[in-house]
Design an enzyme around this catalytic site. Structure first.
Site, PDB file in Angstrom:
ATOM      1  N   LYS A  92     -13.976  42.655  43.489  1.00 17.42           N
ATOM      2  CA  LYS A  92     -12.605  41.713  43.224  1.00 17.42           C
ATOM      3  C   LYS A  92     -12.795  41.313  44.993  1.00 17.42           C
ATOM      4  O   LYS A  92     -11.148  40.383  45.118  1.00 17.42           O
ATOM      5  CB  LYS A  92     -11.844  42.267  42.675  1.00 17.42           C
ATOM      6  CG  LYS A  92     -12.059  43.419  41.457  1.00 17.42           C
ATOM      7  CD  LYS A  92     -13.029  42.972  40.886  1.00 17.42           C
ATOM      8  CE  LYS A  92     -12.358  41.342  40.263  1.00 17.42           C
ATOM      9  NZ  LYS A  92     -13.451  41.130  38.906  1.00 17.42           N
ATOM     10  N   HIS A 143     -21.179  47.568  46.079  1.00 16.99           N
ATOM     11  CA  HIS A 143     -20.508  47.639  46.723  1.00 16.99           C
ATOM     12  C   HIS A 143     -19.833  48.984  47.935  1.00 16.99           C
ATOM     13  O   HIS A 143     -18.867  49.528  48.400  1.00 16.99           O
ATOM     14  CB  HIS A 143     -19.449  47.881  46.030  1.00 16.99           C
ATOM     15  CG  HIS A 143     -19.056  46.791  44.707  1.00 16.99           C
ATOM     16  ND1 HIS A 143     -18.377  45.539  45.918  1.00 16.99           N
ATOM     17  CD2 HIS A 143     -18.972  46.891  43.832  1.00 16.99           C
ATOM     18  CE1 HIS A 143     -18.987  44.261  44.306  1.00 16.99           C
ATOM     19  NE2 HIS A 143     -19.364  45.662  43.766  1.00 16.99           N
TER      20      HIS A 143
END
Length: 315
Positions: A92, A143
């Site tokens: 995000k 990530h």
């Protein structure tokens, strides 16, 4: 021995033909099935203060997205090409947006990807055969922390684009992600309970603050990999300037006119409209604004975030 040789030859022929890449609709269906299967098999949860559960894969006391342990154990030995580019960053922080921008810069196109960054290069998610079958230059993404990435990245001096974003907006976006993608996570808790999970650093991929501190350490250590920082807020404020800087980092020559076209075709509303019929990706594109945290966070929560960021940046 002969069987192994034949197997390696067939593997080489198949990946060089890029046949999997041309069958991506089938790969996408397979990946959705595989994700759902791994999700159902995963038995690890984190539990908030109200008893609401959120599935994770846990390895060495750190939590990751619920993709199964084998998805992460393969990563260190992944084969890396000389012209690979890697997008890194906490979930995000603008990774999907940055992927579309990089894709347009490298491929000299204004079309949006058909399947998004997850299916077109996420190393935690995709089987090695699919990654090997992708045509070059590949835009890989992850990530993970720097030391968790493929070992060959250091040898190949792979260029890394690191995405960051205000943690206040990250926690709000991550919360809505975990709420809306229920087939992958199943979380139904409140924002206040989720906020504590975020600040405790127990969500998938660990603590955002620890990730920032770790990348700060990596940059200070002068790694072999060139690293370019993309701040979400800077991209929102002046996307044309950031796109031109990204192009220079990638040694790509683009005109002002083309940079402005990239801005137009990677604008949030356009990306959201492209993926509106995809159940998974439509959930990823929610608002895409700076400062939405003000609609969610108490003064005490905001102050806690500020203190944590000051601690990280002051190290």
């Amino acid at each position: 021995m002969l069987f192994q040789i034949i197997k390696e030859i067939l593997y080489h022929i198949l990946v060089k033909s890029h046949i999997v890449w041309y069958c991506m609709p089938l790969v996408k269906i397979y990946m959705r099935w595989a994700i759902e299967k791994d999700y159902k098999k995963e038995e690890n949860y984190i539990v908030d203060d109200s008893g609401q559960k959120l599935k994770v894969t846990t390895i060495n006391n750190k939590n990751y997205a619920p993709l199964g342990t084998s998805s992460y154990l393969k990563i260190k030995k992944l084969k890396i090409r000389n012209d690979d580019v890697m997008i890194c960053g906490y979930p995000k922080t603008g990774c999907h947006w940055t992927f579309e921008v990089l894709r347009m810069i490298l491929y000299k196109t204004t079309s949006v990807s058909k399947y998004g960054k997850s299916v077109e290069g996420m190393i935690e998610l995709l089987p090695e055969f699919v990654l090997d079958s992708m045509p070059s230059p590949r835009i890989l993404n992850s990530h993970l922390l720097y030391d968790e990435l493929p070992q060959e990245m250091k040898l190949k001096k792979t260029k890394i684009i690191l995405t960051t974003r205000c943690p206040k907006d990250v926690v709000v976006s991550y919360y809505n992600h975990h709420r809306h993608v229920r087939e992958s996570y199943g979380y139904q808790g409140s924002f206040n309970d989720y906020f504590k999970l975020f600040t405790d650093g127990v969500l998938a991929y660990g603590s955002y603050f620890n990730l920032l501190a770790d990348w700060k350490r990596v940059v200070a250590s002068s790694p072999p990999n060139p690293i370019f920082l993309v701040k979400y807020e800077d991209m929102k404020e002046n996307p044309t300037a950031m796109i031109k800087k990204l192009a220079r980092f990638l040694d790509e020559d683009i005109t002002e006119e083309f940079a402005q076209k990239i801005v137009k075709y990677t604008e949030f509303k356009h990306l959201k409209s492209v993926f509106k019929d995809d159940k998974y990706f439509s959930a990823l594109y929610r608002k895409g604004i700076v400062g939405d945290w003000k609609n969610w966070m108490t003064e005490d929560q905001s102050a806690e975030m500020d203190a944590r960021m000051n601690e990280v940046m002051g190290q």
